[in-house]
Design a protein around this motif. Structure first.
Motif, PDB file in Angstrom:
ATOM      1  N   GLU A 109      67.744  26.456 -22.675  1.00  0.00           N
ATOM      2  CA  GLU A 109      68.998  27.154 -22.943  1.00  0.00           C
ATOM      3  C   GLU A 109      69.385  28.024 -21.752  1.00  0.00           C
ATOM      4  O   GLU A 109      68.531  28.519 -21.010  1.00  0.00           O
ATOM      5  CB  GLU A 109      68.840  28.011 -24.194  1.00  0.00           C
ATOM      6  CG  GLU A 109      70.084  28.767 -24.639  1.00  0.00           C
ATOM      7  CD  GLU A 109      71.237  27.852 -25.010  1.00  0.00           C
ATOM      8  OE1 GLU A 109      72.046  27.559 -24.099  1.00  0.00           O
ATOM      9  OE2 GLU A 109      71.334  27.453 -26.182  1.00  0.00           O
ATOM     10  N   ASN A 110      70.683  28.210 -21.565  1.00  0.00           N
ATOM     11  CA  ASN A 110      71.213  29.102 -20.535  1.00  0.00           C
ATOM     12  C   ASN A 110      70.751  30.532 -20.769  1.00  0.00           C
ATOM     13  O   ASN A 110      70.674  31.002 -21.913  1.00  0.00           O
ATOM     14  CB  ASN A 110      72.742  29.024 -20.546  1.00  0.00           C
ATOM     15  CG  ASN A 110      73.400  30.102 -19.728  1.00  0.00           C
ATOM     16  OD1 ASN A 110      73.715  31.166 -20.239  1.00  0.00           O
ATOM     17  ND2 ASN A 110      73.592  29.844 -18.450  1.00  0.00           N
ATOM     18  N   ASN A 113      73.159  32.903 -22.647  1.00  0.00           N
ATOM     19  CA  ASN A 113      73.213  32.521 -24.057  1.00  0.00           C
ATOM     20  C   ASN A 113      71.967  33.006 -24.801  1.00  0.00           C
ATOM     21  O   ASN A 113      72.035  33.390 -25.966  1.00  0.00           O
ATOM     22  CB  ASN A 113      73.342  31.008 -24.200  1.00  0.00           C
ATOM     23  CG  ASN A 113      74.736  30.508 -23.855  1.00  0.00           C
ATOM     24  OD1 ASN A 113      75.675  31.291 -23.756  1.00  0.00           O
ATOM     25  ND2 ASN A 113      74.878  29.214 -23.683  1.00  0.00           N
ATOM     26  N   ALA A 143      78.224  35.386 -21.980  1.00  0.00           N
ATOM     27  CA  ALA A 143      78.035  34.522 -23.138  1.00  0.00           C
ATOM     28  C   ALA A 143      79.089  34.890 -24.172  1.00  0.00           C
ATOM     29  O   ALA A 143      79.466  36.061 -24.297  1.00  0.00           O
ATOM     30  CB  ALA A 143      76.633  34.672 -23.712  1.00  0.00           C
ATOM     31  N   PHE A 145      79.959  34.626 -28.255  1.00  0.00           N
ATOM     32  CA  PHE A 145      79.521  34.351 -29.621  1.00  0.00           C
ATOM     33  C   PHE A 145      80.766  34.488 -30.475  1.00  0.00           C
ATOM     34  O   PHE A 145      81.241  35.604 -30.718  1.00  0.00           O
ATOM     35  CB  PHE A 145      78.446  35.351 -30.053  1.00  0.00           C
ATOM     36  CG  PHE A 145      77.388  34.756 -30.924  1.00  0.00           C
ATOM     37  CD1 PHE A 145      76.158  34.386 -30.397  1.00  0.00           C
ATOM     38  CD2 PHE A 145      77.622  34.535 -32.279  1.00  0.00           C
ATOM     39  CE1 PHE A 145      75.174  33.824 -31.200  1.00  0.00           C
ATOM     40  CE2 PHE A 145      76.647  33.987 -33.087  1.00  0.00           C
ATOM     41  CZ  PHE A 145      75.417  33.626 -32.551  1.00  0.00           C
ATOM     42  N   LEU A 150      77.351  30.441 -30.909  1.00  0.00           N
ATOM     43  CA  LEU A 150      77.484  30.413 -29.452  1.00  0.00           C
ATOM     44  C   LEU A 150      78.574  29.424 -29.072  1.00  0.00           C
ATOM     45  O   LEU A 150      78.640  28.307 -29.596  1.00  0.00           O
ATOM     46  CB  LEU A 150      76.164  29.968 -28.802  1.00  0.00           C
ATOM     47  CG  LEU A 150      75.118  31.035 -28.522  1.00  0.00           C
ATOM     48  CD1 LEU A 150      73.829  30.378 -28.053  1.00  0.00           C
ATOM     49  CD2 LEU A 150      75.610  32.036 -27.489  1.00  0.00           C
ATOM     50  N   ARG A 152      79.530  27.202 -26.216  1.00  0.00           N
ATOM     51  CA  ARG A 152      78.985  26.673 -24.961  1.00  0.00           C
ATOM     52  C   ARG A 152      80.037  25.945 -24.130  1.00  0.00           C
ATOM     53  O   ARG A 152      79.907  25.854 -22.919  1.00  0.00           O
ATOM     54  CB  ARG A 152      77.804  25.736 -25.259  1.00  0.00           C
ATOM     55  CG  ARG A 152      76.597  26.424 -25.903  1.00  0.00           C
ATOM     56  CD  ARG A 152      75.449  25.446 -26.066  1.00  0.00           C
ATOM     57  NE  ARG A 152      74.248  26.084 -26.579  1.00  0.00           N
ATOM     58  CZ  ARG A 152      73.912  26.144 -27.858  1.00  0.00           C
ATOM     59  NH1 ARG A 152      74.728  25.595 -28.772  1.00  0.00           N
ATOM     60  NH2 ARG A 152      72.791  26.731 -28.247  1.00  0.00           N
TER      61      ARG A 152
END
Length: 300
Positions: A109-110, A113, A143, A145, A150, A152
């Motif tokens: 995962e990033n 994030n 990031a 939300f 999330l 993306r």
């Protein structure tokens, strides 16, 4: 009767200079470890991770990895890997499991994030469904939300706040990264006072704000942060903006950001709460663990 077996997930937080790792046992994080990231040779990189895995005494139920770049979570591929260009196009978790010779669940995962996941699950966004997280370090990470999830993006590039173009008339198409990097504080200080930028620890400037020349440097830097926040808030209308990164621990940073935002003519109708992340130093580790549990989980 024997007690229920613990679940063990090993988490890596990969950065350009160093990699941190920690073992989570039933959600409780152990003491983190660190090693210098082999940042040019792919085999040396994987071997460093393999050595950490093999040192674990408990059988692992999974491996979670936080890292920079555009991370395709469907195929678990690092489409880009930030400054770690040699890892681009790599399915890092899959490759690590293959080199270990184990069929072990992995999740990639990033890093920003992951920080957002940490805040949503056990931080300052637990009761919030729409928030922006901004990280300040060698650039401006971000990031989103939104609607409790999330965001993306179609090509895994959402919330690249640091790529906004500012100062086009005077600086051309330079991204916001070039103005809000903590390294920029050191550079501007060196330009004002002489010496080398590498000799100045950016956070120390917050202890010298009584010097008008130092304050001017920090306020200039904070103004660019405020511009990035304003543009983001005007675009997605979040409930709160959370500020992360190691420099976010400086007590005077948030008040200075709020003052800079108040100086922007159109901030008043968009005014949004600005808060510090609860998790700072361990956000990547904690968030990667939560992301793994949400997407992969482990057998009971």
């Amino acid at each position: 009767m024997a007690g229920k077996a613990q679940h063990h997930v090993l988490v890596f937080e990969i950065n350009t200079s160093f990699t941190r790792y920690a073992l989570f046992a039933d959600g409780r994080m152990g003491i983190p470890g660190t090693f210098a990231t082999p940042n040019t040779d792919v085999d040396a990189f994987y071997e460093a991770l393999v050595q950490v895995v093999r040192k674990q005494r408990a059988p692992l139920d999974g491996i979670a990895i936080s890292m920079p770049g555009f991370i395709d979570t469907k195929t678990q591929t690092a489409r880009t890997a930030g400054a770690l260009k040699f890892l681009a196009k790599q399915q890092i978790g899959v490759e690590l499991a293959a080199r270990l010779g184990q069929d072990i669940p992995t999740w990639l995962e990033n890093d920003a994030n992951c920080a957002a996941m940490a805040e949503k699950m056990s931080g300052n966004a637990q009761k919030i469904d729409d928030f922006v997280l901004v990280t300040l370090d060698t650039g401006m990470g971000g990031a989103l939300f939104l609607d409790g999830k999330l965001r993306r993006g179609k090509d895994w590039r959402a919330a690249e706040i640091g790529q906004m173009i500012v100062n086009y008339d005077s600086a051309g198409a330079l991204p916001l990264h070039d103005f809000v990097s903590t390294l920029k504080l050191s550079q501007w200080y060196a330009e004002e006072f002489g010496g080398e930028a590498g000799e100045v620890l950016p956070s120390t400037l917050f202890q010298r704000l009584d010097d008008p020349r130092v304050r001017a440097i920090v306020e200039r830097w904070v103004h660019y942060i405020a511009v990035g926040i304003f543009n983001t808030v005007a675009t997605v209308d979040p409930e709160v903006v959370l500020i992360g990164g190691s420099i976010s621990r400086e007590p005077l940073l948030l008040p200075m950001i709020e003052d800079a935002l108040d100086s922007i003519r159109d901030w008043k109708p968009f005014k949004t709460a600005i808060k510090r992340c609860r998790h700072s130093g361990n956000a990547g580790l904690i968030g990667a663990y939560y992301a793994f549990m949400e997407e992969v989980g482990v057998n009971a």
